[in-house]
Scaffold this motif. Structure first.
Motif, PDB file in Angstrom:
ATOM      1  N   ILE A   1      58.804 -33.140  10.028  1.00  0.00           N
ATOM      2  CA  ILE A   1      59.535 -31.953  10.497  1.00  0.00           C
ATOM      3  C   ILE A   1      58.970 -31.483  11.837  1.00  0.00           C
ATOM      4  CG2 ILE A   1      60.047 -29.533   9.989  1.00  0.00           C
ATOM      5  CD1 ILE A   1      59.966 -30.272   7.017  1.00  0.00           C
ATOM      6  N   VAL A   2      57.642 -31.484  11.955  1.00  0.00           N
ATOM      7  CA  VAL A   2      57.002 -31.054  13.201  1.00  0.00           C
ATOM      8  C   VAL A   2      57.453 -31.933  14.354  1.00  0.00           C
ATOM      9  CG1 VAL A   2      54.803 -30.902  14.433  1.00  0.00           C
ATOM     10  CG2 VAL A   2      54.985 -30.006  12.110  1.00  0.00           C
TER      11      VAL A   2
ATOM     12  N   LYS B   1      60.220 -33.717  14.670  1.00  0.00           N
ATOM     13  CA  LYS B   1      61.628 -33.463  15.007  1.00  0.00           C
ATOM     14  C   LYS B   1      61.772 -32.197  15.846  1.00  0.00           C
ATOM     15  CE  LYS B   1      63.461 -33.604  10.880  1.00  0.00           C
ATOM     16  NZ  LYS B   1      64.532 -33.562   9.839  1.00  0.00           N
ATOM     17  N   LYS B   2      61.053 -31.166  15.480  1.00  0.00           N
ATOM     18  CA  LYS B   2      61.160 -29.905  16.219  1.00  0.00           C
ATOM     19  C   LYS B   2      60.554 -30.034  17.619  1.00  0.00           C
ATOM     20  CE  LYS B   2      61.282 -26.826  12.189  1.00  0.00           C
ATOM     21  NZ  LYS B   2      62.533 -26.119  12.549  1.00  0.00           N
ATOM     22  N   LEU B   3      59.418 -30.731  17.745  1.00  0.00           N
ATOM     23  CA  LEU B   3      58.818 -30.923  19.065  1.00  0.00           C
ATOM     24  C   LEU B   3      59.713 -31.796  19.940  1.00  0.00           C
ATOM     25  CD1 LEU B   3      55.040 -31.537  18.143  1.00  0.00           C
ATOM     26  CD2 LEU B   3      56.019 -29.503  19.245  1.00  0.00           C
ATOM     27  N   HIS B   4      60.324 -32.804  19.353  1.00  0.00           N
ATOM     28  CA  HIS B   4      61.234 -33.670  20.109  1.00  0.00           C
ATOM     29  C   HIS B   4      62.420 -32.862  20.637  1.00  0.00           C
ATOM     30  CE1 HIS B   4      63.221 -37.378  21.291  1.00  0.00           C
ATOM     31  NE2 HIS B   4      64.330 -36.965  20.679  1.00  0.00           N
ATOM     32  N   ALA B   5      62.905 -31.946  19.813  1.00  0.00           N
ATOM     33  CA  ALA B   5      64.020 -31.088  20.233  1.00  0.00           C
ATOM     34  C   ALA B   5      63.615 -30.176  21.381  1.00  0.00           C
ATOM     35  CB  ALA B   5      64.509 -30.263  19.051  1.00  0.00           C
ATOM     36  N   MET B   6      62.329 -29.864  21.476  1.00  0.00           N
ATOM     37  CA  MET B   6      61.819 -29.020  22.573  1.00  0.00           C
ATOM     38  C   MET B   6      61.562 -29.836  23.842  1.00  0.00           C
ATOM     39  SD  MET B   6      58.964 -26.759  20.571  1.00  0.00           S
ATOM     40  CE  MET B   6      59.358 -25.820  19.091  1.00  0.00           C
TER      41      MET B   6
ATOM     42  N   GLU C   1      59.155 -26.427   5.669  1.00  0.00           N
ATOM     43  CA  GLU C   1      59.652 -25.866   6.928  1.00  0.00           C
ATOM     44  C   GLU C   1      58.717 -24.779   7.443  1.00  0.00           C
ATOM     45  OE1 GLU C   1      62.181 -26.248   9.003  1.00  0.00           O
ATOM     46  OE2 GLU C   1      63.275 -27.902   8.043  1.00  0.00           O
TER      47      GLU C   1
ATOM     48  N   ALA D   1      55.548 -26.277   8.760  1.00  0.00           N
ATOM     49  CA  ALA D   1      55.780 -26.928  10.046  1.00  0.00           C
ATOM     50  C   ALA D   1      55.819 -25.918  11.183  1.00  0.00           C
ATOM     51  CB  ALA D   1      57.081 -27.730   9.998  1.00  0.00           C
ATOM     52  N   GLU D   2      56.406 -24.754  10.936  1.00  0.00           N
ATOM     53  CA  GLU D   2      56.460 -23.711  11.967  1.00  0.00           C
ATOM     54  C   GLU D   2      55.052 -23.238  12.341  1.00  0.00           C
ATOM     55  OE1 GLU D   2      58.820 -22.697  13.773  1.00  0.00           O
ATOM     56  OE2 GLU D   2      60.546 -23.631  12.782  1.00  0.00           O
TER      57      GLU D   2
ATOM     58  N   ILE E   1      53.481 -25.954  14.565  1.00  0.00           N
ATOM     59  CA  ILE E   1      54.041 -25.959  15.922  1.00  0.00           C
ATOM     60  C   ILE E   1      53.491 -24.782  16.729  1.00  0.00           C
ATOM     61  CG2 ILE E   1      56.167 -25.645  17.241  1.00  0.00           C
ATOM     62  CD1 ILE E   1      57.590 -27.226  15.023  1.00  0.00           C
TER      63      ILE E   1
END
Length: 637
Positions: free
Chosen positions: A487-488, A490-495, A624, A627-628, A631
């Motif tokens: 999850i981490v 995916k979120k970093l990739h989106a950033m 989730e 993961a937040e 991040i």
């Protein structure tokens, strides 16, 4: 009553003049350090007690105590039990054995002595090595009734391995075999054969009786067939190691930089070998800088020359960099510098050696991180056979390759024990777990050099506009490490962050497919992953790893690979019962059934992080939410 006229022992009624005269008399005598070793009940403690008694080094109160203890604990009907002078531990007196190393001091008109009585049991081999590490001479005892035993061979092998050149084979308890010359020479012949096998060049055999005193201080009429020296006579004339080292090239490990004021800067240490004088050209290692000696400073004044065994402060004629751990050598005969060696290890730790695990290595005045990269073989001291082994257990002796985290100056142990001998220390417990002797530097350590690159890790990070980092998720199987890490990422990739995820299971399909799940394989698994993660941070990436990584030492190893601030340990804290209840892969069920060995949490330990950068509890947080938190911690650092 004076020391000179006392016929039996030193009394407590010595007047001040007698004490002063005694101290002056012994002040300038040479000091011989020696050990007694051999198998259990060979009579080591009795021999030392006899030496103390016959050299008149027993106080009146000690003698009275000895007589009383001999009645309580000694051998019935034998009068004074001299072993009780040395067996200081209550357990030793009750069992009649030596457990720890006992050090005793005595002196004769010719020399002073420090003797170490070392234990005979195999489980105390590490104690014997400790006693032998500073010895100039070894007295190996053999019970004339028993002959050459397993521990005789073990201790002889270690004595030879530790570089003790002067060896006495004391065939003890000759009174119990009727002072038989035939038995004496039979034992000497058997021992000679073994000595040749281990490379022992020479030894002096002496027939003795520690209890009766035969050939200890005076020659015995019971062994008229023996024409050699008495034991004490040989001890008084034996050469001392420090005298031999004075003819070797100059070596001095810097212990501290002596800077009492702005006008003085010197470098203090104990001269390990050779000699030095003002004006001599020297080289400082590992830097290789050269200069000349300006002065040799001591508490009693400056010296015109200093030799091995003296502690001095050297000043230089040039301002060159030199600090604790550096080695000052003669300029034209320096020692070697390398970061990989072949060495012999005597393993002293209760836990077995794990190749790839980081240990502290202490050699001379320097302490650094080292790993055993490749165990070559273990030595069977009875047969001298080389046994294939992936590890070393308590009291095992083996030959290994060792890698250090930086290049250090050294000599082979055979040439210079001070710069070739080392110990390994467990980083978690600070316990000494091995004694080592360097053979030589590995050629690859001198043939492989860092290649300077024009595009470095700073440039890689700058083009990605991010701070390289390793985010290390650790926790039990089923704790949620991989889920959170995924999850981490995916979120970093989106950033727009440049990342890579190394997962424990995925890595074992390729890079680490040859590794199992033993403790040694787990160490190597994490070491390899750490090296890959390090290379990826060089490329400027944020690397996420999800590994059980059960041992603190290996997680610390990876942390030490990274630059400051580039390692973030995330402890996914999940109780065992919760992780086991999830059991997504069915591994806990297999482990409980005995079908899966070395499974973390069941029959292999998990060492929880002591001070992780972040702890997430998956019983209180969703994946989730966890993961937040991760991040946020990454972006804040």
């Amino acid at each position: 009553m004076t020391v000179a006229t006392n016929p039996a022992y030193i009394t407590e009624t010595l007047i001040a003049e007698d004490i002063d005269a005694y101290l002056v008399k012994h002040q300038h005598k040479t000091m011989l350090r020696f050990i007694t070793c051999g198998s259990v009940d060979d009579g080591k403690s009795t021999l030392i007690g006899r030496l103390l008694y016959d050299s008149k080094m027993i106080f009146e109160d000690q003698l009275a105590t000895l007589e009383n203890d001999s009645k309580m604990h000694g051998t019935q009907g034998q009068g004074i039990d001299f072993a009780l002078l040395v067996d200081g531990l209550a357990a030793e007196r009750e069992q009649g054995i030596t457990i720890d190393v006992a050090y005793r001091f005595f002196a004769t008109d010719k020399r002073k002595f420090i003797v170490a009585d070392t234990p005979g049991h195999e489980q105390y081999t590490r104690n014997m090595v400790t006693g032998a590490s500073t010895a100039d001479l070894a007295v190996i005892l053999i019970d004339a009734r028993q002959g050459v035993l397993t521990q005789t061979r073990r201790h002889s092998y270690l004595v030879n391995l530790l570089g003790i050149k002067n060896i006495v084979l004391a065939v003890n308890k000759m009174d119990l075999v009727g002072y038989s010359a035939e038995r004496f020479y039979e034992i000497v012949s058997e021992y000679s054969h073994f000595a040749k096998q281990i490379g022992m060049k020479s030894f002096l055999p002496i027939p003795i009786s520690g209890l009766a005193g035969d050939n200890i201080v005076t020659r015995s009429e019971n062994t008229a067939w023996y024409q050699g020296p008495t034991l004490l006579g040989h001890l008084e004339d034996a050469p001392i190691t420090v005298a031999r080292m004075q003819d070797a090239p100059f070596r001095m490990a810097v212990q501290w930089v002596n800077r009492p004021n702005l006008d003085f800067r010197g470098f203090a240490g104990l001269i390990g070998s050779g000699s030095i004088a003002p004006g001599d050209a020297i080289r400082i290692l590992p830097s290789g800088k050269t200069t000349t000696v300006k002065s040799i400073v001591t508490y009693g004044g400056n010296l015109d020359r200093a030799v091995a065994g003296q502690s001095v402060t050297l000043t230089f004629n040039d301002e060159v960099d030199c600090s604790r751990g550096d080695v000052i050598t003669t300029a034209d005969a320096p020692c070697e510098v390398a970061d990989q060696f072949e060495a012999t290890l005597v393993w002293m730790g209760e836990a077995e050696m794990l190749p790839g695990r980081p240990y502290l290595l202490k050699m001379g005045t320097q302490t650094l991180t080292a790993t055993v990269t490749e165990p070559k073989y273990e030595v069977n001291v009875n047969t001298l056979e080389h046994l294939t082994s992936d590890t070393l257990k308590l009291n095992a002796i083996g030959v290994v390759n060792i890698s250090t985290d930086r290049a250090i100056p050294f000599d082979s142990y055979a040439n210079n024990p001070d710069l070739g001998g080392f110990i390994l220390i467990d980083r978690a417990t600070n316990a000494t777990i091995a004694a080592g002797m360097v053979h030589f530097a590995l050629r690859r350590s001198q043939n492989i050099h860092w290649q300077a690159l024009d595009v470095d890790r700073t440039a890689h990070a700058a083009i990605k506009n991010q701070q390289p980092k390793v985010v290390w998720f650790t926790g039990l199987s089923g704790s949620g490490k991989s889920t959170i890490a995924n999850i981490v990422e995916k979120k970093l990739h989106a950033m727009g962050k440049h990342t890579f995820l190394l997962d424990g299971d995925n890595v074992r399909h390729g890079l680490n497919r040859d590794l199992g799940f033993t403790d040694a394989d787990r160490v190597e698994n994490i070491r390899r992953v750490g090296e890959v993660a390090r290379l990826m941070t060089d490329a400027g990436l944020i690397v996420l790893t999800a590994f059980i990584s059960p041992f603190q030492a290996e997680r610390r190893l990876v942390r030490d690979m990274m630059d400051a601030g580039e390692f973030m340990e995330v402890y996914v804290d999940t109780p065992l019962e919760v992780a086991e209840s999830r059991d997504v892969k069915g591994l806990y069920k297999k482990a409980r059934a005995g079908n899966l060995k070395n499974f973390t949490g069941i029959d292999s330990p998990y060492e929880a992080p002591e001070a992780p950068e972040l702890t997430v509890n998956t019983t209180a947080l969703t994946a989730e939410e966890a993961a937040e938190l991760v991040i946020a911690a990454i972006l804040a650092s």
